[in-house]
Motif scaffolding. Structure first.
Motif, PDB file in Angstrom:
ATOM      1  N   ALA A 194      63.386-136.541  60.269  1.00 15.70           N
ATOM      2  CA  ALA A 194      62.020-136.852  59.837  1.00 15.70           C
ATOM      3  C   ALA A 194      61.190-137.399  60.989  1.00 15.70           C
ATOM      4  O   ALA A 194      59.993-137.128  61.096  1.00 15.70           O
ATOM      5  CB  ALA A 194      62.055-137.861  58.690  1.00 15.70           C
ATOM      6  N   ASP A 195      61.809-138.171  61.885  1.00 18.67           N
ATOM      7  CA  ASP A 195      61.089-138.754  63.015  1.00 18.67           C
ATOM      8  C   ASP A 195      60.605-137.714  64.015  1.00 18.67           C
ATOM      9  O   ASP A 195      59.591-137.916  64.691  1.00 18.67           O
ATOM     10  CB  ASP A 195      61.976-139.755  63.761  1.00 18.67           C
ATOM     11  N   VAL A 196      61.353-136.624  64.155  1.00 17.01           N
ATOM     12  CA  VAL A 196      61.040-135.668  65.226  1.00 17.01           C
ATOM     13  C   VAL A 196      60.299-134.438  64.723  1.00 17.01           C
ATOM     14  O   VAL A 196      60.059-133.503  65.492  1.00 17.01           O
ATOM     15  CB  VAL A 196      62.310-135.261  65.998  1.00 17.01           C
ATOM     16  N   LEU A 197      59.922-134.414  63.451  1.00 16.46           N
ATOM     17  CA  LEU A 197      59.114-133.297  62.942  1.00 16.46           C
ATOM     18  C   LEU A 197      57.697-133.398  63.482  1.00 16.46           C
ATOM     19  O   LEU A 197      57.112-134.479  63.542  1.00 16.46           O
ATOM     20  CB  LEU A 197      59.061-133.338  61.413  1.00 16.46           C
ATOM     21  N   SER A 198      57.133-132.275  63.841  1.00 15.59           N
ATOM     22  CA  SER A 198      55.719-132.224  64.187  1.00 15.59           C
ATOM     23  C   SER A 198      54.914-132.012  62.899  1.00 15.59           C
ATOM     24  O   SER A 198      55.285-131.207  62.055  1.00 15.59           O
ATOM     25  CB  SER A 198      55.443-131.070  65.153  1.00 15.59           C
ATOM     26  N   PHE A 199      53.824-132.759  62.762  1.00 12.89           N
ATOM     27  CA  PHE A 199      52.965-132.687  61.561  1.00 12.89           C
ATOM     28  C   PHE A 199      53.796-132.829  60.286  1.00 12.89           C
ATOM     29  O   PHE A 199      53.905-131.904  59.483  1.00 12.89           O
ATOM     30  CB  PHE A 199      52.159-131.392  61.554  1.00 12.89           C
ATOM     31  N   PRO A 200      54.435-134.001  60.109  1.00 14.97           N
ATOM     32  CA  PRO A 200      55.315-134.183  58.952  1.00 14.97           C
ATOM     33  C   PRO A 200      54.627-134.032  57.608  1.00 14.97           C
ATOM     34  O   PRO A 200      55.289-133.789  56.600  1.00 14.97           O
ATOM     35  CB  PRO A 200      55.850-135.609  59.156  1.00 14.97           C
ATOM     36  N   PHE A 201      53.317-134.177  57.569  1.00 13.26           N
ATOM     37  CA  PHE A 201      52.565-133.972  56.319  1.00 13.26           C
ATOM     38  C   PHE A 201      51.939-132.573  56.274  1.00 13.26           C
ATOM     39  O   PHE A 201      51.118-132.268  55.430  1.00 13.26           O
ATOM     40  CB  PHE A 201      51.489-135.035  56.143  1.00 13.26           C
ATOM     41  N   HIS A 202      52.346-131.739  57.237  1.00 15.37           N
ATOM     42  CA  HIS A 202      51.898-130.337  57.308  1.00 15.37           C
ATOM     43  C   HIS A 202      50.388-130.279  57.469  1.00 15.37           C
ATOM     44  O   HIS A 202      49.712-129.480  56.871  1.00 15.37           O
ATOM     45  CB  HIS A 202      52.347-129.535  56.081  1.00 15.37           C
ATOM     46  N   ALA A 233      67.184-135.031  67.288  1.00 16.51           N
ATOM     47  CA  ALA A 233      67.472-136.290  66.599  1.00 16.51           C
ATOM     48  C   ALA A 233      68.814-136.855  67.036  1.00 16.51           C
ATOM     49  O   ALA A 233      68.961-138.057  67.256  1.00 16.51           O
ATOM     50  CB  ALA A 233      67.448-136.081  65.083  1.00 16.51           C
ATOM     51  N   ALA A 234      69.822-135.970  67.179  1.00 16.83           N
ATOM     52  CA  ALA A 234      71.145-136.425  67.587  1.00 16.83           C
ATOM     53  C   ALA A 234      71.114-137.026  68.983  1.00 16.83           C
ATOM     54  O   ALA A 234      71.737-138.068  69.240  1.00 16.83           O
ATOM     55  CB  ALA A 234      72.131-135.254  67.545  1.00 16.83           C
ATOM     56  N   VAL A 235      70.384-136.407  69.899  1.00 22.56           N
ATOM     57  CA  VAL A 235      70.339-136.885  71.281  1.00 22.56           C
ATOM     58  C   VAL A 235      69.614-138.224  71.373  1.00 22.56           C
ATOM     59  O   VAL A 235      70.044-139.136  72.091  1.00 22.56           O
ATOM     60  CB  VAL A 235      69.663-135.848  72.196  1.00 22.56           C
ATOM     61  N   THR A 236      68.510-138.344  70.657  1.00 18.18           N
ATOM     62  CA  THR A 236      67.652-139.516  70.795  1.00 18.18           C
ATOM     63  C   THR A 236      68.013-140.661  69.857  1.00 18.18           C
ATOM     64  O   THR A 236      67.458-141.758  69.963  1.00 18.18           O
ATOM     65  CB  THR A 236      66.182-139.135  70.556  1.00 18.18           C
TER      66      THR A 236
END
Length: 336
Positions: free
Chosen positions: A328-336, A320-323
């Motif tokens: 929240a944006d870089v989580l995979s499957f944010p809704f699990h 997130a810091a780099v981009t």
């Protein structure tokens, strides 16, 4: 494109990525970052060890942990908050170890906090604070350069990672020539929070954690290693006898901590007072029943006491810091 923490479009995650190629690129960047981190650690002499997600003992921090029970036997487990204590136990036999996998935390989810995320946790024997911080800076710069082919990126410029004693950052936050000490520091932190309408009536630990997050870290924009913490912020780091400061550091980028660590306490006798205080604090703050503490951990660290440098790095926070995105944006499957 920036998404919200609960953007319903991301519920169908595969479809979301199919329809938003730039979001798909974040998944690929994360995969590349994981490979780069592992490669750097292997080259630097670390051995990867998968630590358990289902833990018999609570970890020693003053935090609540998710708990579950074996559906057949009824045995209780706590879900892994950090791999540090398992890795710390291995150091008596293996000089450098790391775990790179899921961490599960009882957090209030927002743009920078997730319940489940990817955590790098390490432990290395006979590494000083200065050498350990240099390792962290080298790891971050090397991996960012490998994945993005550039240290200066939209979210942060890692060309230089600065170092600053945390006392200097505290003094800047308070607007004083030097940082207060002891009870005066806690009182100043309470006053700082109260002046900004923030909760300030909790215990000393709560107050200091809130002050560091909102007063100290939030003001640090360029990548900076804050180091040499006052006693009140020592956590489980050793105190340097010459300076009276804890051998602890935090890497802050854009006002957000992405990495934390230090030279840790050596023996069970060193750990017990801190752990006992944390058990009492956990009971007071979260209603978690008191227990005996991590007895297996105590036994292992006493088998061959050593100076051990550990650090934990949040992979989503680094990405997130780099981009220039949110966790929240870089989580995979944010809704699990």
């Amino acid at each position: 494109m920036t998404t919200s923490v609960r953007d319903e479009a991301r519920r169908l995650y595969g479809t979301f990525l199919k329809e938003n190629p730039r979001e798909r690129d974040l998944v690929l960047f994360k995969a590349d970052l994981l490979r780069a981190v592992r490669g750097w650690l292997h080259t630097t002499g670390y051995t990867e060890v998968a630590t358990p997600v289902l833990c018999q003992d609570r970890e020693s921090a003053p935090i609540p942990q998710f708990a579950t029970r074996h559906p057949l036997t009824g045995q209780g487990f706590h879900l892994k908050h950090s791999a540090e204590e398992h890795l710390r136990r291995l150091i008596i036999s293996i000089d450098r170890v790391f775990d790179l996998g899921p961490a599960i935390r009882a957090e209030h989810e927002d743009a920078e906090h997730a319940i489940e995320f990817t955590m790098l946790q390490t432990a290395a024997r006979d590494v000083t604070l200065a050498d350990g911080m240099a390792m962290v800076a080298n790891l971050v710069q090397s991996c960012v350069q490998t994945v993005f082919a550039n240290l200066a990126n939209p979210g942060a410029d890692f060309t230089t990672i600065y170092e600053m004693p945390v006392d200097d950052a505290i003094a800047q936050a308070l607007g004083t020539a030097t940082a207060p000490e002891g009870a005066n520091l806690v009182a100043a932190a309470r006053d700082w929070l109260a002046a900004r309408g923030m909760a300030c009536d909790g215990g000393d630990w709560e107050v200091m954690e809130a002050f560091v997050k909102h007063g100290v870290e939030a003001a640090v924009t360029a990548p900076t290693l804050l180091h040499s913490f006052p006693y009140e912020l020592r956590h489980n780091s050793r105190i340097d006898e010459k300076t009276g400061r804890a051998q602890r550091f935090s890497l802050i980028v854009g006002g957000v901590e992405i990495c934390d660590g230090g030279v840790k306490l050596r023996t069970a006798a060193d750990y017990r007072p801190m752990v006992d205080a944390n058990i009492a604090l956990r009971e007071e703050l979260h209603g978690v029943p008191a227990d005996e503490g991590p007895l297996d951990f105590y036994a292992d660290v006493d088998r061959d006491p050593a100076d051990v440098f550990t650090f934990g790095l949040g992979l989503e926070r680094l990405l997130a810091a780099v981009t220039g995105r949110s966790v929240a944006d870089v989580l995979s499957f944010p809704f699990h």
